[in-house]
Design a protein around this motif. Structure first.
Motif, PDB file in Angstrom:
ATOM      1  N   MET A   1       0.848  -1.200   0.000  1.00  0.00           N
ATOM      2  CA  MET A   1       0.000   0.000   0.000  1.00  0.00           C
ATOM      3  C   MET A   1       0.878   1.242   0.000  1.00  0.00           C
ATOM      4  O   MET A   1       1.759   1.392   0.823  1.00  0.00           O
ATOM      5  N   ASP A   2       0.628   2.125  -0.970  1.00  0.00           N
ATOM      6  CA  ASP A   2       1.372   3.381  -1.041  1.00  0.00           C
ATOM      7  C   ASP A   2       0.612   4.458  -0.297  1.00  0.00           C
ATOM      8  O   ASP A   2      -0.600   4.426  -0.152  1.00  0.00           O
ATOM      9  N   LYS A   3       1.329   5.455   0.175  1.00  0.00           N
ATOM     10  CA  LYS A   3       0.717   6.592   0.845  1.00  0.00           C
ATOM     11  C   LYS A   3       1.315   7.875   0.306  1.00  0.00           C
ATOM     12  O   LYS A   3       2.458   7.917  -0.122  1.00  0.00           O
ATOM     13  N   GLN A   4       0.539   8.958   0.356  1.00  0.00           N
ATOM     14  CA  GLN A   4       1.073  10.261   0.023  1.00  0.00           C
ATOM     15  C   GLN A   4       0.873  11.165   1.230  1.00  0.00           C
ATOM     16  O   GLN A   4       0.099  10.874   2.128  1.00  0.00           O
ATOM     17  N   ALA A   5       1.580  12.274   1.247  1.00  0.00           N
ATOM     18  CA  ALA A   5       1.454  13.202   2.368  1.00  0.00           C
ATOM     19  C   ALA A   5       0.020  13.672   2.495  1.00  0.00           C
ATOM     20  O   ALA A   5      -0.692  13.842   1.515  1.00  0.00           O
ATOM     21  N   THR A   6      -0.452  13.874   3.725  1.00  0.00           N
ATOM     22  CA  THR A   6      -1.820  14.311   3.956  1.00  0.00           C
ATOM     23  C   THR A   6      -1.828  15.678   4.616  1.00  0.00           C
ATOM     24  O   THR A   6      -0.840  16.115   5.192  1.00  0.00           O
ATOM     25  N   ASN A   7      -2.953  16.341   4.495  1.00  0.00           N
ATOM     26  CA  ASN A   7      -3.180  17.575   5.243  1.00  0.00           C
ATOM     27  C   ASN A   7      -4.559  17.486   5.867  1.00  0.00           C
ATOM     28  O   ASN A   7      -5.147  16.401   5.931  1.00  0.00           O
ATOM     29  N   GLU A   8      -5.112  18.603   6.316  1.00  0.00           N
ATOM     30  CA  GLU A   8      -6.383  18.549   7.029  1.00  0.00           C
ATOM     31  C   GLU A   8      -7.554  18.172   6.140  1.00  0.00           C
ATOM     32  O   GLU A   8      -8.624  17.849   6.639  1.00  0.00           O
ATOM     33  N   THR A   9      -7.379  18.221   4.832  1.00  0.00           N
ATOM     34  CA  THR A   9      -8.504  17.916   3.950  1.00  0.00           C
ATOM     35  C   THR A   9      -8.290  16.647   3.131  1.00  0.00           C
ATOM     36  O   THR A   9      -9.133  16.291   2.319  1.00  0.00           O
ATOM     37  N   THR A  10      -7.149  15.991   3.308  1.00  0.00           N
ATOM     38  CA  THR A  10      -6.899  14.759   2.566  1.00  0.00           C
ATOM     39  C   THR A  10      -6.658  13.601   3.531  1.00  0.00           C
ATOM     40  O   THR A  10      -6.383  13.785   4.715  1.00  0.00           O
ATOM     41  N   LEU A  11      -6.770  12.385   2.980  1.00  0.00           N
ATOM     42  CA  LEU A  11      -6.532  11.160   3.733  1.00  0.00           C
ATOM     43  C   LEU A  11      -5.401  10.398   3.055  1.00  0.00           C
ATOM     44  O   LEU A  11      -5.051  10.682   1.903  1.00  0.00           O
ATOM     45  N   PRO A  12      -4.823   9.412   3.737  1.00  0.00           N
ATOM     46  CA  PRO A  12      -3.835   8.562   3.059  1.00  0.00           C
ATOM     47  C   PRO A  12      -4.453   7.918   1.821  1.00  0.00           C
ATOM     48  O   PRO A  12      -5.573   7.401   1.869  1.00  0.00           O
ATOM     49  N   VAL A  13      -3.764   7.992   0.706  1.00  0.00           N
ATOM     50  CA  VAL A  13      -4.281   7.451  -0.545  1.00  0.00           C
ATOM     51  C   VAL A  13      -3.849   6.000  -0.677  1.00  0.00           C
ATOM     52  O   VAL A  13      -2.670   5.681  -0.581  1.00  0.00           O
ATOM     53  N   THR A  14      -4.800   5.129  -0.901  1.00  0.00           N
ATOM     54  CA  THR A  14      -4.504   3.703  -1.000  1.00  0.00           C
ATOM     55  C   THR A  14      -4.431   3.258  -2.458  1.00  0.00           C
ATOM     56  O   THR A  14      -5.005   3.887  -3.350  1.00  0.00           O
ATOM     57  N   VAL A  15      -3.718   2.150  -2.672  1.00  0.00           N
ATOM     58  CA  VAL A  15      -3.587   1.558  -4.000  1.00  0.00           C
ATOM     59  C   VAL A  15      -3.886   0.064  -3.879  1.00  0.00           C
ATOM     60  O   VAL A  15      -3.294  -0.630  -3.056  1.00  0.00           O
ATOM     61  N   ARG A  16      -4.824  -0.409  -4.678  1.00  0.00           N
ATOM     62  CA  ARG A  16      -5.125  -1.843  -4.673  1.00  0.00           C
ATOM     63  C   ARG A  16      -3.988  -2.602  -5.355  1.00  0.00           C
ATOM     64  O   ARG A  16      -3.424  -2.141  -6.349  1.00  0.00           O
ATOM     65  N   GLU A  17      -3.670  -3.743  -4.812  1.00  0.00           N
ATOM     66  CA  GLU A  17      -2.620  -4.563  -5.409  1.00  0.00           C
ATOM     67  C   GLU A  17      -3.046  -4.986  -6.813  1.00  0.00           C
ATOM     68  O   GLU A  17      -4.143  -5.508  -7.009  1.00  0.00           O
ATOM     69  N   PRO A  18      -2.180  -4.785  -7.828  1.00  0.00           N
ATOM     70  CA  PRO A  18      -2.542  -5.192  -9.195  1.00  0.00           C
ATOM     71  C   PRO A  18      -2.677  -6.709  -9.303  1.00  0.00           C
ATOM     72  O   PRO A  18      -1.972  -7.460  -8.626  1.00  0.00           O
ATOM     73  N   GLY A  19      -3.593  -7.146 -10.157  1.00  0.00           N
ATOM     74  CA  GLY A  19      -3.742  -8.558 -10.412  1.00  0.00           C
ATOM     75  C   GLY A  19      -2.683  -9.041 -11.391  1.00  0.00           C
ATOM     76  O   GLY A  19      -1.923  -8.250 -11.962  1.00  0.00           O
ATOM     77  N   PRO A  20      -2.620 -10.344 -11.620  1.00  0.00           N
ATOM     78  CA  PRO A  20      -1.636 -10.897 -12.557  1.00  0.00           C
ATOM     79  C   PRO A  20      -1.794 -10.296 -13.960  1.00  0.00           C
ATOM     80  O   PRO A  20      -2.886 -10.293 -14.509  1.00  0.00           O
ATOM     81  N   GLY A  21      -0.716  -9.764 -14.478  1.00  0.00           N
ATOM     82  CA  GLY A  21      -0.730  -9.208 -15.833  1.00  0.00           C
ATOM     83  C   GLY A  21      -1.460  -7.887 -15.963  1.00  0.00           C
ATOM     84  O   GLY A  21      -1.632  -7.375 -17.074  1.00  0.00           O
ATOM     85  N   GLU A  22      -1.903  -7.316 -14.865  1.00  0.00           N
ATOM     86  CA  GLU A  22      -2.656  -6.059 -14.923  1.00  0.00           C
ATOM     87  C   GLU A  22      -1.712  -4.889 -15.170  1.00  0.00           C
ATOM     88  O   GLU A  22      -0.737  -4.707 -14.447  1.00  0.00           O
ATOM     89  N   ASP A  23      -1.958  -4.135 -16.230  1.00  0.00           N
ATOM     90  CA  ASP A  23      -1.131  -2.970 -16.576  1.00  0.00           C
ATOM     91  C   ASP A  23      -2.054  -1.746 -16.601  1.00  0.00           C
ATOM     92  O   ASP A  23      -2.678  -1.437 -17.610  1.00  0.00           O
ATOM     93  N   ARG A  24      -2.141  -1.050 -15.480  1.00  0.00           N
ATOM     94  CA  ARG A  24      -3.107   0.053 -15.356  1.00  0.00           C
ATOM     95  C   ARG A  24      -2.711   1.261 -16.182  1.00  0.00           C
ATOM     96  O   ARG A  24      -3.573   1.962 -16.725  1.00  0.00           O
ATOM     97  N   ASP A  25      -1.415   1.529 -16.309  1.00  0.00           N
ATOM     98  CA  ASP A  25      -0.991   2.665 -17.129  1.00  0.00           C
ATOM     99  C   ASP A  25      -1.358   2.437 -18.588  1.00  0.00           C
ATOM    100  O   ASP A  25      -1.777   3.366 -19.295  1.00  0.00           O
ATOM    101  N   GLU A  26      -1.216   1.202 -19.056  1.00  0.00           N
ATOM    102  CA  GLU A  26      -1.585   0.884 -20.423  1.00  0.00           C
ATOM    103  C   GLU A  26      -3.104   1.005 -20.598  1.00  0.00           C
ATOM    104  O   GLU A  26      -3.580   1.483 -21.633  1.00  0.00           O
TER     105      GLU A  26
END
Length: 599
Positions: A1-26
């Motif tokens: 799980m990746d996280k980015q910096a938070t402030n008073e209006t944001t929450l930790p940003v989550t990333v779902r684990e990619p499945g086999p062969g999953e290329d989200r950028d493509e």
């Protein structure tokens, strides 16, 4: 799980684990082409729309209607609450146009929204506004629409690029995916679910594109099949979501289990997705809306979470309701039973749902606002009694004191409030607002009022002000019966005069003849009434009402009957304000002419 910096209006940003062969950028590149490379990241929007520099506790609220028809009284109700709370807390109230449902949009609806808010003194400080009209444009001229503020655009169809960029981010993090289901396929899914008596919708094993391989997406794109973008529901849909509603308190509901559409096939977002992005970037602190949206809360809270936004404070106000009389027949006894059932005010059935109804029946806008404040918080009525001279805006409206249950539409109460509001107005205010109404609904009266504004204002000023201020005007149609006798054109059109029955015609003529001889415009009220008394006594009428009541057989009547003869002759009605003041406004020549008419 990746996280980015938070402030008073944001929450930790989550990333779902990619499945086999999953290329989200493509996948993003295939779906959005060149736009994928230029899409802004969420942190860029965070910088573009920074936190508002407002005092602690300031509330940023909004009214966010769709341009789909007339202005509902519920829209004014919600706008009133939103604006009062923002102003009280030194915050911001803005107007955002949610026009993503293009098929339902009606030409002129934006004019209705903006102008209605202005009429009720609910114009926003920011958002979609109307610029001042150009000089020389006439009384009906209106300025052009503008968007004012640093957090725009404030029209959703002008923010499509922003929604697309956030949708791309959700795809990259595994929370959104394309769905190429046709209408026929979706209908087949519904039919199957109905046959199995399971919850309808795109979920579970019926979410056929949720984990589709990239090759299948490529084939669908190559065939030209349109797609929508869907939110991936939580993998575990057995839990519940809980939040504290600003009006209704703590509410708990099952988590969202549907893969809801985020972007339609034309790239336009659904309300659910757009409102989450907009309310975050516009730095809304409180979303105060009708309670018909409570059922969507699990979805909305999920959207805030997966987008990495801290949820706004939600408060759901009940709709204004109406009682329907329901007749039912007991199947066993055949007996007719009558009961009352509550329902929401209907656009189709109830004229009072449309704010134009209140204008047509002549209720001043301020009276409608005070009526709505009574509905919002019952404490307003006692506050108004204790503070009769303060503007309604001085009432300390509190979110947690709003009525959690739906109030009934009460037109009797509305008119009572209207009467009180008009009684507190100055003659100038009554003239200005009454004339505005008359121009639309009683043009003959409007023309007479405009012919000599100062004369009309003097007439309206009779018995106005003080603890016993004139309460004869309940709504603006009451202007005609209160003003007609000041205009010869209307007075001369009277066909009959309702003189007291106990005063014979000979006495009536004598009263009017002696009054004509004795009339002096310089007389005080007391001197004038003393003359009326003496005239009555000489004709056999008691000089005091109590004298008559003590010995009615000794008198023909009393001084009230004598003065009523004079009132009817001069005003053409038994109902008029203080007759001495009326005669002062009418002037000596007009008074003498009317007395002489019956001689």
């Amino acid at each position: 799980m990746d996280k980015q910096a938070t402030n008073e209006t944001t929450l930790p940003v989550t990333v779902r684990e990619p499945g086999p062969g999953e290329d989200r950028d493509e996948l993003v590149r295939l779906l959005f082409g060149d736009a994928a490379a230029s899409a802004k990241r969420p942190e860029e929007y965070e910088a573009r729309y920074p936190r508002r520099p407002l005092p602690k506790g300031a509330m940023v609220t909004r009214y966010a209607p769709s341009p789909t028809g007339f202005m509902h009284i519920g829209g004014i109700f919600v706008s009133l609450i939103n604006k009062r709370l923002s102003v009280q807390s030194e915050g911001v109230f803005f107007l955002r146009l949610e026009d993503t449902d293009v098929k339902r949009a009606i030409p002129g609806a934006l004019d209705t929204i903006v102008d209605s808010l202005a009429r009720f003194d609910l114009s926003p400080q920011e958002g979609v506004l109307r610029a001042p009209a150009k000089e020389g444009g006439g009384p009906e001229a209106r300025g052009e629409f503008i968007q004012q503020g640093s957090y725009g655009p404030y029209i959703q169809t002008e923010r499509v690029e922003i929604y697309r960029d956030y949708a791309i981010d959700l795809i990259r993090r595994g929370f959104a995916y394309p769905c190429f289901c046709t209408v026929e396929e979706l209908d087949a899914i519904r039919q199957e679910q109905m046959a199995l008596t399971v919850k309808p919708g795109y979920h579970g094993r019926w979410a056929k594109w949720r984990d589709a391989p990239l090759a299948r997406v490529k084939d669908a794109l190559a065939s030209g099949t349109p797609f929508v973008l869907r939110l991936r529901a939580p993998d575990d849909v057995s839990g519940r979501v809980e939040w504290k509603d600003g009006v209704k308190g703590v509410i708990s509901m099952p988590v969202n289990d549907l893969d809801t559409i985020l972007l339609k096939s034309d790239g336009i977002p659904t309300y659910h997705f757009a409102h989450a992005v907009d309310d975050h970037l516009m730095r809304t602190t409180h979303v105060i809306r009708g309670d018909e949206w409570i059922s969507s809360m699990p979805l909305h809270l999920q959207l805030f979470r997966v987008l990495g936004f801290k949820p706004v404070e939600y408060a759901h106000v009940p709709p204004i309701q109406k009682l329907d009389r329901v007749e039912e027949t007991d199947p066993e006894t055949g007996e007719q039973k009558v009961s009352d059932a509550r329902r929401k005010l209907s656009k189709r059935k109830d004229p009072e749902a449309n704010i134009e109804y209140y204008r047509e029946i002549g209720v001043p806008e301020t009276a409608t606002i005070e009526y709505l404040l009574n509905i919002a918080n019952s404490a307003f009525e006692d506050w108004r009694k204790a503070n009769p001279d303060k503007p309604y805006s001085a009432f300390p409206l509190k979110l947690n004191k709003l009525a959690p249950g739906g109030a009934l539409s009460d037109l009797v109460k509305l008119k009572s409030v209207s009467q009180a509001v008009v009684s507190r107005m100055s003659a100038e205010e009554v003239y200005t607002q009454g004339l505005d109404w008359a121009r639309a609904y009683d043009r003959e009266l409007a023309a007479l009022m405009e012919r000599d504004p100062e004369y009309t204002k003097r007439a309206l000023g009779i018995e106005r002000g003080g603890k016993k201020s004139n309460k004869r005007i309940v709504t603006w149609p009451d202007l005609r019966p209160q003003l007609f006798f000041f205009y010869d054109e209307l007075y001369d059109g009277l066909q009959s005069f309702d003189f007291p029955e106990n005063v014979p015609e000979a006495d009536r003529s004598a009263v009017l003849k002696q009054m004509l001889d004795a009339f002096d415009p310089a007389d005080s009220k007391e001197a004038w009434f003393e003359k009326v008394r003496q005239i009555g006594v000489t004709l056999g009428y008691a000089g005091e009402v109590k004298q008559y009541k003590a010995s009615p057989e000794s008198w023909k009547g009393h001084v009230g009957d004598v003065s009523m003869v004079v009132r009817v002759a001069i005003c053409g009605t038994r109902n008029s304000p203080d007759l001495a003041e009326v005669m002062t406004v009418l002037g000596e020549q007009r008074v003498r002419a009317r007395l002489a008419r019956f001689l």
